[in-house]
Design an enzyme around this catalytic site. Structure first.
Site, PDB file in Angstrom:
ATOM      1  N   LYS A   1      -7.068  74.051  20.384  1.00  0.00           N
ATOM      2  CA  LYS A   1      -7.529  74.883  20.739  1.00  0.00           C
ATOM      3  C   LYS A   1      -5.843  75.446  21.251  1.00  0.00           C
ATOM      4  O   LYS A   1      -5.310  76.602  20.975  1.00  0.00           O
ATOM      5  CB  LYS A   1      -8.095  74.819  21.197  1.00  0.00           C
ATOM      6  CG  LYS A   1      -9.927  74.459  20.586  1.00  0.00           C
ATOM      7  CD  LYS A   1     -10.527  74.606  21.526  1.00  0.00           C
ATOM      8  CE  LYS A   1     -10.627  73.686  22.908  1.00  0.00           C
ATOM      9  NZ  LYS A   1     -10.312  71.936  22.434  1.00  0.00           N
TER      10      LYS A   1
ATOM     11  N   ARG B   1     -17.939  76.363  27.614  1.00  0.00           N
ATOM     12  CA  ARG B   1     -18.703  74.788  27.233  1.00  0.00           C
ATOM     13  C   ARG B   1     -20.090  74.645  26.775  1.00  0.00           C
ATOM     14  O   ARG B   1     -20.143  73.214  27.158  1.00  0.00           O
ATOM     15  CB  ARG B   1     -17.500  74.085  28.240  1.00  0.00           C
ATOM     16  CG  ARG B   1     -16.313  73.347  27.316  1.00  0.00           C
ATOM     17  CD  ARG B   1     -15.789  72.804  28.498  1.00  0.00           C
ATOM     18  NE  ARG B   1     -15.081  71.793  27.730  1.00  0.00           N
ATOM     19  CZ  ARG B   1     -13.303  71.314  27.784  1.00  0.00           C
ATOM     20  NH1 ARG B   1     -12.716  73.008  28.151  1.00  0.00           N
ATOM     21  NH2 ARG B   1     -12.644  71.111  27.552  1.00  0.00           N
TER      22      ARG B   1
ATOM     23  N   ARG C   1      -0.416  63.438  22.722  1.00  0.00           N
ATOM     24  CA  ARG C   1       0.115  64.597  23.466  1.00  0.00           C
ATOM     25  C   ARG C   1       0.710  64.779  24.276  1.00  0.00           C
ATOM     26  O   ARG C   1       0.557  63.780  25.406  1.00  0.00           O
ATOM     27  CB  ARG C   1      -1.437  65.517  23.665  1.00  0.00           C
ATOM     28  CG  ARG C   1      -1.343  67.159  24.702  1.00  0.00           C
ATOM     29  CD  ARG C   1      -2.321  67.668  24.521  1.00  0.00           C
ATOM     30  NE  ARG C   1      -3.863  66.978  25.166  1.00  0.00           N
ATOM     31  CZ  ARG C   1      -4.419  67.404  24.759  1.00  0.00           C
ATOM     32  NH1 ARG C   1      -5.018  68.966  24.320  1.00  0.00           N
ATOM     33  NH2 ARG C   1      -5.602  66.689  25.179  1.00  0.00           N
TER      34      ARG C   1
ATOM     35  N   ARG D   1      -0.999  63.519  30.258  1.00  0.00           N
ATOM     36  CA  ARG D   1      -2.151  64.010  30.855  1.00  0.00           C
ATOM     37  C   ARG D   1      -2.929  63.082  31.691  1.00  0.00           C
ATOM     38  O   ARG D   1      -3.703  61.952  30.374  1.00  0.00           O
ATOM     39  CB  ARG D   1      -2.809  64.908  30.301  1.00  0.00           C
ATOM     40  CG  ARG D   1      -2.727  66.487  30.760  1.00  0.00           C
ATOM     41  CD  ARG D   1      -3.768  67.147  29.494  1.00  0.00           C
ATOM     42  NE  ARG D   1      -5.162  67.285  29.148  1.00  0.00           N
ATOM     43  CZ  ARG D   1      -5.723  68.133  28.991  1.00  0.00           C
ATOM     44  NH1 ARG D   1      -5.549  69.378  28.228  1.00  0.00           N
ATOM     45  NH2 ARG D   1      -7.183  68.147  29.072  1.00  0.00           N
TER      46      ARG D   1
ATOM     47  N   ARG E   1     -14.790  62.235  26.991  1.00  0.00           N
ATOM     48  CA  ARG E   1     -14.965  64.118  26.566  1.00  0.00           C
ATOM     49  C   ARG E   1     -15.417  64.494  25.449  1.00  0.00           C
ATOM     50  O   ARG E   1     -16.572  66.001  25.237  1.00  0.00           O
ATOM     51  CB  ARG E   1     -13.116  64.151  26.664  1.00  0.00           C
ATOM     52  CG  ARG E   1     -12.807  64.629  28.357  1.00  0.00           C
ATOM     53  CD  ARG E   1     -11.680  64.508  28.651  1.00  0.00           C
ATOM     54  NE  ARG E   1     -10.800  65.706  28.160  1.00  0.00           N
ATOM     55  CZ  ARG E   1      -9.479  65.877  27.108  1.00  0.00           C
ATOM     56  NH1 ARG E   1      -8.993  64.514  27.662  1.00  0.00           N
ATOM     57  NH2 ARG E   1      -9.003  66.925  26.788  1.00  0.00           N
TER      58      ARG E   1
HETATM   59  P1  ADP Z   1      -7.260  71.404  22.424  1.00  0.00           P
HETATM   60  O1  ADP Z   1      -6.563  72.058  23.327  1.00  0.00           O
HETATM   61  O2  ADP Z   1      -7.680  71.802  21.562  1.00  0.00           O
HETATM   62  O3  ADP Z   1      -7.570  70.317  23.036  1.00  0.00           O
HETATM   63  P2  ADP Z   1      -4.076  70.411  21.716  1.00  0.00           P
HETATM   64  O4  ADP Z   1      -3.910  72.040  20.757  1.00  0.00           O
HETATM   65  O5  ADP Z   1      -3.887  70.161  22.737  1.00  0.00           O
HETATM   66  O6  ADP Z   1      -5.971  70.514  21.355  1.00  0.00           O
HETATM   67  O7  ADP Z   1      -4.461  69.325  20.734  1.00  0.00           O
HETATM   68  C1  ADP Z   1      -4.448  68.580  20.961  1.00  0.00           C
HETATM   69  C2  ADP Z   1      -2.890  67.356  20.200  1.00  0.00           C
HETATM   70  O8  ADP Z   1      -2.789  67.273  19.023  1.00  0.00           O
HETATM   71  C3  ADP Z   1      -1.580  67.976  20.849  1.00  0.00           C
HETATM   72  O9  ADP Z   1      -0.312  66.876  20.428  1.00  0.00           O
HETATM   73  C4  ADP Z   1      -0.793  69.063  19.085  1.00  0.00           C
HETATM   74  O10 ADP Z   1       0.224  68.773  19.382  1.00  0.00           O
HETATM   75  C5  ADP Z   1      -1.643  68.131  18.398  1.00  0.00           C
HETATM   76  N1  ADP Z   1      -1.807  69.621  17.209  1.00  0.00           N
HETATM   77  C6  ADP Z   1      -2.143  70.096  17.374  1.00  0.00           C
HETATM   78  N2  ADP Z   1      -2.836  71.143  16.198  1.00  0.00           N
HETATM   79  C7  ADP Z   1      -2.527  69.592  15.245  1.00  0.00           C
HETATM   80  C8  ADP Z   1      -2.412  69.614  13.627  1.00  0.00           C
HETATM   81  N3  ADP Z   1      -3.558  70.808  12.976  1.00  0.00           N
HETATM   82  N4  ADP Z   1      -2.022  68.921  13.533  1.00  0.00           N
HETATM   83  C9  ADP Z   1      -1.585  67.813  13.983  1.00  0.00           C
HETATM   84  N5  ADP Z   1      -1.766  67.622  15.295  1.00  0.00           N
HETATM   85  C10 ADP Z   1      -2.223  68.265  15.825  1.00  0.00           C
HETATM   86  P1  AMP Z   2      -9.077  71.685  28.103  1.00  0.00           P
HETATM   87  O1  AMP Z   2      -7.693  71.369  29.458  1.00  0.00           O
HETATM   88  O2  AMP Z   2      -9.621  72.917  27.561  1.00  0.00           O
HETATM   89  O3  AMP Z   2      -8.916  70.159  27.760  1.00  0.00           O
HETATM   90  O4  AMP Z   2      -9.811  70.724  30.087  1.00  0.00           O
HETATM   91  C1  AMP Z   2      -9.820  69.853  30.346  1.00  0.00           C
HETATM   92  C2  AMP Z   2     -10.900  69.356  31.719  1.00  0.00           C
HETATM   93  O5  AMP Z   2     -10.770  70.252  32.406  1.00  0.00           O
HETATM   94  C3  AMP Z   2     -12.516  69.312  30.679  1.00  0.00           C
HETATM   95  O6  AMP Z   2     -12.637  68.505  30.371  1.00  0.00           O
HETATM   96  C4  AMP Z   2     -13.739  69.596  32.293  1.00  0.00           C
HETATM   97  O7  AMP Z   2     -13.292  68.683  33.434  1.00  0.00           O
HETATM   98  C5  AMP Z   2     -12.618  70.798  32.580  1.00  0.00           C
HETATM   99  N1  AMP Z   2     -13.103  71.858  31.985  1.00  0.00           N
HETATM  100  C6  AMP Z   2     -11.685  73.121  31.217  1.00  0.00           C
HETATM  101  N2  AMP Z   2     -12.447  73.943  31.146  1.00  0.00           N
HETATM  102  C7  AMP Z   2     -14.284  74.248  31.801  1.00  0.00           C
HETATM  103  C8  AMP Z   2     -15.422  74.390  31.402  1.00  0.00           C
HETATM  104  N3  AMP Z   2     -15.484  75.532  30.335  1.00  0.00           N
HETATM  105  N4  AMP Z   2     -16.664  74.490  32.239  1.00  0.00           N
HETATM  106  C9  AMP Z   2     -16.748  72.815  32.793  1.00  0.00           C
HETATM  107  N5  AMP Z   2     -15.279  72.625  32.596  1.00  0.00           N
HETATM  108  C10 AMP Z   2     -13.996  72.827  31.902  1.00  0.00           C
END
Ligand code: ADP
Ligand code: AMP
Length: 217
Positions: free
Chosen positions: A13, A88, A127, A160, A171
């Site tokens: 995302k 969420r 990541r 992270r 999660r």
């Molecule tokens: P989210 O925001 O949904 O938690 P991220 O965009 O941060 O996910 O992506 C999670 C990890 O996967 C990051 O390290 C990113 O570089 C990698 N990633 C994202 N999209 C892809 C993809 N299509 N193929 C391989 N790796 C990906």
């Molecule tokens: P993310 O960066 O989207 O992976 O979110 C990291 C963490 O932030 C999650 O695991 C939750 O603890 C908190 N968080 C982010 N967005 C929300 C939401 N919309 N509702 C509740 N918790 C959230």
């Protein structure tokens, strides 16, 4: 363009949000980023949120909704926005509907980035994020050209604290229980679009652009 990105942790995302927000000149609003910034700055909100984020659970709905409601009132959201990681829960989705209805606006799309559970842990654990500019990398799938530093700004890369195997599994469990029902919710309201998130990053982006450009004409 008013969009939300749905998908499990590690679906991609945040990665896609950066490019989509740039292309359509809309703000990228990540509730996770808002919490991490508050934790870094040591605010009251950050102090409340830290242990919740570290455990992989969700921040209470009322707190998140208030933050998003305030953010959407800002001037830069007048021409649209991209919400990443919000809503969420069903409660959050209903609150968002109320906020939008009160302004006589609605969502163009809820884009569901679909990724098989089996690859989510590898994505999240690998990541790496730039401490300075927030750019996202992956040790295998999107490595920085510079070892251990950001290829855009030279900032240090970090992992992270919630991107360890145990917390990521938690999660995912929370996602399946609390967030996955939103897929049906947005299907019913006619704005759901599903994208295959297992393809390479550029191909996923191309699919999203195809969907959104079709809506523009
Ligand atoms: P989210 O925001 O949904 O938690 P991220 O965009 O941060 O996910 O992506 C999670 C990890 O996967 C990051 O390290 C990113 O570089 C990698 N990633 C994202 N999209 C892809 C993809 N299509 N193929 C391989 N790796 C990906
Ligand atoms: P993310 O960066 O989207 O992976 O979110 C990291 C963490 O932030 C999650 O695991 C939750 O603890 C908190 N968080 C982010 N967005 C929300 C939401 N919309 N509702 C509740 N918790 C959230």
């Amino acid at each position: 363009m008013r969009l939300i990105l749905l998908g499990p942790p590690g679906a991609g995302k945040g990665t896609q949000a950066v490019s989509v927000a740039k292309e359509f000149s809309i703000p990228h609003i990540s509730t996770g980023d808002i919490f991490r910034l508050n934790i870094k700055q040591g605010t009251q909100l950050g102090l409340k949120a830290k242990s919740i984020l570290d455990s992989g659970l969700l921040v209470p709905d009322d707190l998140v909704v208030e933050i998003v409601e305030d953010r959407l009132k800002q001037e830069d959201c007048k021409n649209g926005f991209l919400l990443d990681g919000f809503p969420r829960t069903i409660v959050q989705a209903k609150s968002l509907d109320t906020i939008l209805n009160n302004s006589n606006i609605s969502l163009n799309f809820a884009i569901n980035i679909q990724v098989d559970k089996s690859i989510l842990v590898e994505r999240a654990v690998g990541r790496r994020i730039c401490k300075e500019c927030g750019a996202t990398y992956h040790v295998l799938f999107k490595p920085s050209k510079n070892p251990d530093s950001c290829e855009l700004c030279g900032g240090e890369l970090y992992q992270r604290p919630d991107d360890n195997e145990k917390t990521v599994s938690k999660r995912i469990e929370v996602y399946l229980r609390e967030t996955a029902p939103l897929i049906e919710y947005y299907k019913s309201s006619g704005v759901l679009a599903t994208i295959d998130g297992q393809k390479p990053i550029d191909m996923v982006l191309e699919e999203i652009f195809k969907l959104l450009r079709k809506d523009k004409v």
